[in-house]
Design an enzyme around this catalytic site. Sequence first.
Site, short mmCIF file in Angstrom:
data_model
loop_
_atom_site.label_atom_id
_atom_site.label_comp_id
_atom_site.label_asym_id
_atom_site.label_seq_id
_atom_site.Cartn_x
_atom_site.Cartn_y
_atom_site.Cartn_z
N THR A 1 0.88 -1.17 0.00
CA THR A 1 0.00 0.00 0.00
C THR A 1 0.90 1.21 0.00
O THR A 1 1.57 1.51 0.99
CB THR A 1 -0.93 0.06 1.23
OG1 THR A 1 -0.10 -0.05 2.38
CG2 THR A 1 -1.95 -1.03 1.23
N ASP B 1 10.53 8.55 -11.72
CA ASP B 1 10.51 8.14 -10.31
C ASP B 1 11.44 6.93 -10.16
O ASP B 1 11.13 5.97 -9.45
CB ASP B 1 9.09 7.78 -9.88
CG ASP B 1 8.95 7.66 -8.36
OD1 ASP B 1 9.87 8.13 -7.63
OD2 ASP B 1 7.96 7.08 -7.88
N LYS C 1 1.56 5.39 -1.39
CA LYS C 1 0.84 6.64 -1.31
C LYS C 1 -0.17 6.76 -2.45
O LYS C 1 -1.25 7.30 -2.27
CB LYS C 1 1.82 7.82 -1.40
CG LYS C 1 2.25 8.32 -0.03
CD LYS C 1 2.84 9.70 -0.13
CE LYS C 1 3.88 9.74 -1.21
NZ LYS C 1 4.97 10.60 -1.13
N GLU C 2 0.22 6.24 -3.58
CA GLU C 2 -0.63 6.45 -4.75
C GLU C 2 -1.37 5.20 -5.23
O GLU C 2 -2.29 5.30 -6.01
CB GLU C 2 0.20 7.01 -5.90
CG GLU C 2 0.55 8.46 -5.71
CD GLU C 2 2.06 8.67 -5.68
OE1 GLU C 2 2.47 9.78 -5.37
OE2 GLU C 2 2.81 7.73 -5.93
N VAL D 1 -2.51 0.80 -4.37
CA VAL D 1 -2.52 -0.40 -3.55
C VAL D 1 -2.32 -1.55 -4.53
O VAL D 1 -2.97 -1.59 -5.58
CB VAL D 1 -3.87 -0.57 -2.82
CG1 VAL D 1 -3.80 -1.75 -1.86
CG2 VAL D 1 -4.23 0.68 -2.07
#
Length: 508
Positions: A249, A391, A251-252, A254
């Site tokens: 899980t 990222d 931040k953005e 799941v």
Amino acid sequence: MDQLGRTSETPKSPWGGCPPAMPSCSLSDVMSEELARQLEEENKAFPSLTNPEVSLLSGEETDTNSDLMLARLLQMQYDRECDTQLRREERKYNGESKVSISFENYRTAHPYDGSESSEDEVDWQDTRDDPYKPDKPQVTPRKGFTGKGKNITTKHDEVLCGRKNTARMDNFAPEVLVGDGLGMDLKLSNQVFNSLKQHCHSEQRRSARLHDKKEHSTAEQAVDPRTRLLMYKMVSAGTLERINGCISTGKESVVFHANGGMLEEQPVPEEVVLKVFKTTLNEFKNRDRYIKDDYRFKDRFSKLNPRKIIRLWAEKEMHNLARMKKAGIPCPEVALLRKHILVLSFIGKDHVPAPKLKDTMLGAADMKTAYYQVLQMMQQMYQECNLVHADLSEYNMLWHQGQVWLIDVSQSVEPSHPHGLQFLFRDCTNVSTFFQKRGVAEAMSVYELFNCVTGLDLTINEEDEAEFLAQIEALEKRNEDHVQKRGKKTFPLSSWDGSPPLKHAADD
Ligand code: ADP
Ligand code: MG
């Protein structure tokens, strides 16, 4: 003797002097000839009154001169008895029950019942939005007072009112703690009671809000009901055999592990992950810049509501993965996109996901291999896929089957994105720092890596990052100007040799 057989010798009526005589009369007595005679006597003795009922009640003598009057009196007596019986039945019916059924409507209205409503202010204010309406405590009887003579207490009586207000606390919502108040002889004034009630209302609203938030935050840990439904549908349609559990899980998103089924008669991989993009609004706000300036999504972005924008993230990841796959970069394969849920092939085996590069304990040789793989993948992404990961770090690289796999590319942009090169510089910083820390001697500095990936030849001064960034920004600015002149399509920076850009890499 008159027509009813009453004589002047009949004893004087007990109406005034002997009140018990009247109530003790039974209906049969009242109907008797004897009584009729008696009443006739009274008729003679007392002056006539236009309203026999009032006079009866007030104890004034009644004129029973006419048959009409007689009939009224008899009727009244009869009604009274009925009402008394009704009250008895009402009491028996309701017993000790808190909720009582009123037989009031079956009663024959009598002046002694009082005609005014006894709803007091407190009740009226409370019941407007009181969910416990039926439990309303018994109010002062309709006549507005109780008791007799000197002991009469009106609805305005402070003590009585106070006690009732205390009893009313019982009707507060269950979560309102009233302490021992109910068992004590507390007398709450209306003012106190009203503000207590007010307080309870606002507390209830507040706790509902909090509860909502809490629900939301737990849902955030997993997924919201809408998403659950979508997931459930995938299983019931047979696309997935089952959903096993949550891998991560973030931040953005799941991520769940699942077993694939069949989709349009094609098998879905045996092991898959469901990447569910979070539908909470605050998270993707930070990510606006990755998508709203991405010309591929720009037009749509401005027209969409937040929920749909989240779907764009999933869609963006799908497109980016497709480009990577095409270039042969090890990454998950897309099995299915449904709204904000992306079904991807599983990197790992037997329910065990491949570890993130940061969690691996690779030997020097493997680490060196990993480094060169990453370098190559960055170049491929930039030059072949026309993408910057944006990222990239040891968190989004998995080590599986002796290879680095790139994941998490929903935010990846084209190099021509207004901040694309800055994102790439950040990626280079992460990669360079990680491998240097892990003892890979061959790991280039961030500047060298940047030039190597882009094929650009920006001036390097190891001591001066700001200078390097200034060059990057200048490039971005130049590209931006070009975009404004030529429309939304941009040129691939990797192929820029200083001359005015002319073409744009084909989008897939
Ligand atoms: P986030 O945006 O939340 O970081 P990621 O795509 O990075 O989403 O996924 C979060 C984690 O889920 C990853 O760090 C990885 O451990 C696991 N994961 C994601 N995709 C896969 C996959 N295809 N196979 C195995 N594990 C995965
Ligand atoms: Mg991630």
